[in-house]
Design a protein around this motif. Structure first.
Motif, PDB file in Angstrom:
ATOM      1  N   ASN A 263      -4.331 -80.549 -17.041  1.00 16.50           N
ATOM      2  CA  ASN A 263      -3.292 -79.388 -16.855  1.00 16.50           C
ATOM      3  C   ASN A 263      -3.972 -77.860 -17.161  1.00 16.50           C
ATOM      4  OD1 ASN A 263      -2.004 -80.940 -14.922  1.00 16.50           O
ATOM      5  ND2 ASN A 263      -0.836 -81.541 -17.320  1.00 16.50           N
ATOM      6  N   ARG A 264      -4.223 -78.148 -18.735  1.00 17.89           N
ATOM      7  CA  ARG A 264      -4.498 -76.567 -19.157  1.00 17.89           C
ATOM      8  C   ARG A 264      -6.242 -76.567 -18.540  1.00 17.89           C
ATOM      9  NH1 ARG A 264      -4.625 -77.918 -25.085  1.00 17.89           N
ATOM     10  NH2 ARG A 264      -1.975 -77.970 -25.926  1.00 17.89           N
ATOM     11  N   ALA A 265      -6.965 -77.341 -18.523  1.00 16.21           N
ATOM     12  CA  ALA A 265      -8.473 -76.717 -17.509  1.00 16.21           C
ATOM     13  C   ALA A 265      -8.431 -76.436 -15.802  1.00 16.21           C
ATOM     14  CB  ALA A 265      -9.297 -78.617 -17.074  1.00 16.21           C
ATOM     15  N   ARG A 266      -7.027 -76.773 -15.260  1.00 14.41           N
ATOM     16  CA  ARG A 266      -6.366 -75.965 -14.041  1.00 14.41           C
ATOM     17  C   ARG A 266      -5.670 -75.331 -14.445  1.00 14.41           C
ATOM     18  NH1 ARG A 266      -2.256 -76.926 -10.933  1.00 14.41           N
ATOM     19  NH2 ARG A 266      -2.364 -77.409  -8.197  1.00 14.41           N
ATOM     20  N   GLN A 267      -5.041 -74.632 -15.538  1.00 14.24           N
ATOM     21  CA  GLN A 267      -4.487 -73.939 -15.217  1.00 14.24           C
ATOM     22  C   GLN A 267      -5.201 -72.215 -15.806  1.00 14.24           C
ATOM     23  OE1 GLN A 267      -1.332 -73.003 -14.721  1.00 14.24           O
ATOM     24  NE2 GLN A 267      -1.318 -70.462 -14.500  1.00 14.24           N
ATOM     25  N   ALA A 268      -6.462 -72.886 -16.710  1.00 19.71           N
ATOM     26  CA  ALA A 268      -7.632 -71.324 -16.883  1.00 19.71           C
ATOM     27  C   ALA A 268      -8.521 -71.876 -16.048  1.00 19.71           C
ATOM     28  CB  ALA A 268      -8.614 -72.559 -17.783  1.00 19.71           C
ATOM     29  N   ALA A 269      -7.992 -72.759 -14.895  1.00 17.89           N
ATOM     30  CA  ALA A 269      -9.234 -72.124 -13.548  1.00 17.89           C
ATOM     31  C   ALA A 269      -8.593 -70.970 -12.987  1.00 17.89           C
ATOM     32  CB  ALA A 269      -9.271 -73.615 -12.618  1.00 17.89           C
ATOM     33  N   ILE A 270      -7.091 -71.521 -12.604  1.00 16.78           N
ATOM     34  CA  ILE A 270      -6.117 -70.610 -11.453  1.00 16.78           C
ATOM     35  C   ILE A 270      -5.870 -69.385 -12.169  1.00 16.78           C
ATOM     36  CG2 ILE A 270      -3.621 -70.563 -10.420  1.00 16.78           C
ATOM     37  CD1 ILE A 270      -3.495 -73.241 -10.371  1.00 16.78           C
ATOM     38  N   THR A 271      -6.564 -69.271 -13.225  1.00 11.92           N
ATOM     39  CA  THR A 271      -6.014 -68.138 -14.179  1.00 11.92           C
ATOM     40  C   THR A 271      -7.282 -67.285 -13.986  1.00 11.92           C
ATOM     41  OG1 THR A 271      -4.710 -68.636 -15.779  1.00 11.92           O
ATOM     42  CG2 THR A 271      -5.573 -66.381 -15.965  1.00 11.92           C
ATOM     43  N   GLN A 272      -7.944 -67.776 -13.746  1.00 12.51           N
ATOM     44  CA  GLN A 272      -9.527 -67.140 -13.874  1.00 12.51           C
ATOM     45  C   GLN A 272     -10.116 -66.346 -12.386  1.00 12.51           C
ATOM     46  OE1 GLN A 272     -11.890 -66.136 -16.408  1.00 12.51           O
ATOM     47  NE2 GLN A 272     -13.427 -65.280 -14.715  1.00 12.51           N
ATOM     48  N   GLU A 273      -9.469 -67.330 -11.186  1.00 10.09           N
ATOM     49  CA  GLU A 273      -9.194 -66.614 -10.041  1.00 10.09           C
ATOM     50  C   GLU A 273      -8.600 -65.823  -9.516  1.00 10.09           C
ATOM     51  OE1 GLU A 273      -8.302 -70.787  -7.368  1.00 10.09           O
ATOM     52  OE2 GLU A 273      -9.582 -71.259  -7.978  1.00 10.09           O
ATOM     53  N   ILE A 274      -7.034 -65.654 -10.573  1.00  9.11           N
ATOM     54  CA  ILE A 274      -6.380 -64.385 -10.156  1.00  9.11           C
ATOM     55  C   ILE A 274      -6.605 -63.543 -10.058  1.00  9.11           C
ATOM     56  CG2 ILE A 274      -3.986 -63.235 -10.700  1.00  9.11           C
ATOM     57  CD1 ILE A 274      -2.642 -66.231 -10.526  1.00  9.11           C
ATOM     58  N   THR A 275      -7.609 -63.303 -11.974  1.00  5.65           N
ATOM     59  CA  THR A 275      -8.508 -62.403 -12.428  1.00  5.65           C
ATOM     60  C   THR A 275      -9.324 -61.555 -12.033  1.00  5.65           C
ATOM     61  OG1 THR A 275      -8.114 -63.240 -14.833  1.00  5.65           O
ATOM     62  CG2 THR A 275      -9.557 -61.617 -14.730  1.00  5.65           C
ATOM     63  N   GLU A 276      -9.780 -62.986 -10.947  1.00 10.72           N
ATOM     64  CA  GLU A 276     -11.405 -62.519 -10.648  1.00 10.72           C
ATOM     65  C   GLU A 276     -10.457 -60.869  -9.290  1.00 10.72           C
ATOM     66  OE1 GLU A 276     -13.459 -65.782  -9.976  1.00 10.72           O
ATOM     67  OE2 GLU A 276     -14.625 -65.956 -11.511  1.00 10.72           O
ATOM     68  N   ILE A 277      -9.872 -61.943  -8.623  1.00 14.33           N
ATOM     69  CA  ILE A 277      -8.725 -60.958  -7.229  1.00 14.33           C
ATOM     70  C   ILE A 277      -8.723 -60.334  -7.380  1.00 14.33           C
ATOM     71  CG2 ILE A 277      -6.646 -61.130  -5.725  1.00 14.33           C
ATOM     72  CD1 ILE A 277      -7.509 -64.740  -5.342  1.00 14.33           C
ATOM     73  N   VAL A 278      -7.535 -60.049  -8.794  1.00 12.46           N
ATOM     74  CA  VAL A 278      -7.408 -58.530  -9.527  1.00 12.46           C
ATOM     75  C   VAL A 278      -8.281 -57.488  -9.178  1.00 12.46           C
ATOM     76  CG1 VAL A 278      -5.556 -57.388 -10.999  1.00 12.46           C
ATOM     77  CG2 VAL A 278      -5.137 -59.638 -10.044  1.00 12.46           C
ATOM     78  N   GLY A 279      -9.333 -58.287 -10.263  1.00 16.83           N
ATOM     79  CA  GLY A 279     -10.752 -56.960  -9.972  1.00 16.83           C
ATOM     80  C   GLY A 279     -11.311 -56.750  -9.482  1.00 16.83           C
ATOM     81  N   GLY A 280     -11.080 -57.663  -8.270  1.00 14.42           N
ATOM     82  CA  GLY A 280     -11.885 -57.018  -7.027  1.00 14.42           C
ATOM     83  C   GLY A 280     -11.611 -55.904  -5.990  1.00 14.42           C
ATOM     84  N   ALA A 281      -9.815 -56.266  -6.253  1.00 15.13           N
ATOM     85  CA  ALA A 281      -9.331 -55.555  -5.322  1.00 15.13           C
ATOM     86  C   ALA A 281      -9.127 -53.958  -6.259  1.00 15.13           C
ATOM     87  CB  ALA A 281      -7.968 -55.883  -5.692  1.00 15.13           C
ATOM     88  N   ALA A 282      -9.207 -53.835  -7.432  1.00 10.69           N
ATOM     89  CA  ALA A 282      -8.908 -52.509  -8.635  1.00 10.69           C
ATOM     90  C   ALA A 282     -10.746 -52.011  -8.103  1.00 10.69           C
ATOM     91  CB  ALA A 282      -8.930 -53.364 -10.428  1.00 10.69           C
ATOM     92  N   ALA A 283     -11.813 -52.848  -7.980  1.00  7.06           N
ATOM     93  CA  ALA A 283     -12.699 -52.134  -8.220  1.00  7.06           C
ATOM     94  C   ALA A 283     -13.126 -52.126  -6.346  1.00  7.06           C
ATOM     95  CB  ALA A 283     -14.242 -53.287  -8.118  1.00  7.06           C
ATOM     96  N   LEU A 284     -12.304 -51.839  -5.250  1.00  5.31           N
ATOM     97  CA  LEU A 284     -12.336 -51.349  -3.746  1.00  5.31           C
ATOM     98  C   LEU A 284     -11.548 -49.878  -3.908  1.00  5.31           C
ATOM     99  CD1 LEU A 284     -11.748 -54.789  -1.673  1.00  5.31           C
ATOM    100  CD2 LEU A 284     -14.066 -53.339  -2.410  1.00  5.31           C
ATOM    101  N   GLU A 285     -10.254 -49.641  -5.133  1.00  9.23           N
ATOM    102  CA  GLU A 285      -9.667 -48.674  -4.640  1.00  9.23           C
ATOM    103  C   GLU A 285     -10.581 -47.175  -5.197  1.00  9.23           C
ATOM    104  OE1 GLU A 285      -6.164 -49.270  -7.546  1.00  9.23           O
ATOM    105  OE2 GLU A 285      -5.522 -51.350  -6.336  1.00  9.23           O
TER     106      GLU A 285
END
Length: 285
Positions: A263-285
């Protein structure tokens, strides 16, 4: 760090193992109940035949029998009772260690002793060490009958009568409770200790006391061996039941631990994916 798939596989395999150990625990519990009843029901017979044998042997001053007479010891026999298989905790190792220590302590040569092994684990243990096995019996049922072991028991007593060895010691696990077995060392032959706490009965012998002892003493020795086997079987099933319960409990703890890591590894993976999506969206602005 292990991947999510690896952790998931560990959880799955551990769950399957716990199912197996749980099933083995239930089988052992069923066998234990029957074996305990067998051992307890045989007790009154052993007590009665000991009482009668002691009364005849001690109640007649002129009675004698080779099985009652201590003779010079040239060779010693060790009858060792073990299980047919493992997965019973320290059940087998305790009795084998006690027998092996006694043999190594008392004998310098293989010519000074013989081993009679009841149970596959004991036979394989002594065979691997190239020790002198004179007689063995394997494939003993979980609920043994006397007919199953009669031939081996009779051969053992016959070997003593023929002088193949001069004394016989028996090693087995005595059932105390579901969580305790005590290793017992008992001198079986010669029968120098057959007196009971009860006052000997007075009998009139017909025919002579010697002829009666010819029948009684072998039966008494047989009852001691078979009684020890029943006692050992009760202890074996209790030990296996306890060992499988511990294994099941340990498996459950591992599953909980792996699930937490998963569960910890899965949560870390989800958090990493969200961080990457947010980072990618910010780069497009």
């Amino acid at each position: 760090m292990a991947s999510l798939r690896d952790i998931k596989n560990k959880i799955t395999s551990t769950k399957k193992t716990s199912q197996i150990t749980k099933a083995m625990e239930m089988v052992a519990a069923s066998n234990f109940s029957r074996a305990e009843n067998n051992a307890k029901s045989f007790g009154p017979y052993m007590e009665k035949i000991q009482e009668v044998t002691a009364s005849v042997a001690l109640g007649s001053s002129d009675a004698s029998h080779p099985m009652l007479i201590k003779r010079p010891v040239k060779k010693t026999a060790y009858l060792v009772i073990t299980a047919e298989r493992g997965l019973a905790g320290a059940f087998n190792s305790n009795v084998l260690r006690a027998a092996l220590n006694a043999i190594q302590k008392n004998h310098q040569s293989k010519d000074e002793y013989v081993i009679i092994a009841l149970g596959k684990v004991g036979r394989e243990f002594f065979r691997k060490r190239d020790m002198n096995i004179a007689l063995d019996l394997t494939a003993i049922a979980d609920q043994p009958s006397f007919a199953e072991v009669k031939d081996t028991v009779n051969k053992t007593i016959g070997m003593y009568a023929d002088g193949a060895f001069d004394e016989l010691y028996m090693y087995y696990n005595h059932f105390v409770s579901a969580i305790q077995n005590d290793v017992v060392e008992k001198k079986l032959l010669p029968l120098t200790d057959i007196a009971t706490s009860k006052k000997p009965m007075s009998y009139e012998f017909e025919p002579s006391a010697e002829e009666i002892l010819d029948v009684l003493l072998p039966q008494y020795a047989e009852s001691l061996i078979f009684g020890a086997l029943l006692d050992s079987k009760a202890g074996e099933h209790a030990a296996r039941m306890t060992a499988m319960k511990n294994a099941t409990d340990n498996a459950k703890e591992l599953i909980d631990s792996y699930s937490l890591v998963y569960n910890r590894a899965r949560q870390a993976a989800i958090t990493q994916e969200i961080t990457e999506i947010v980072g990618g969206a910010a780069a497009l602005e």
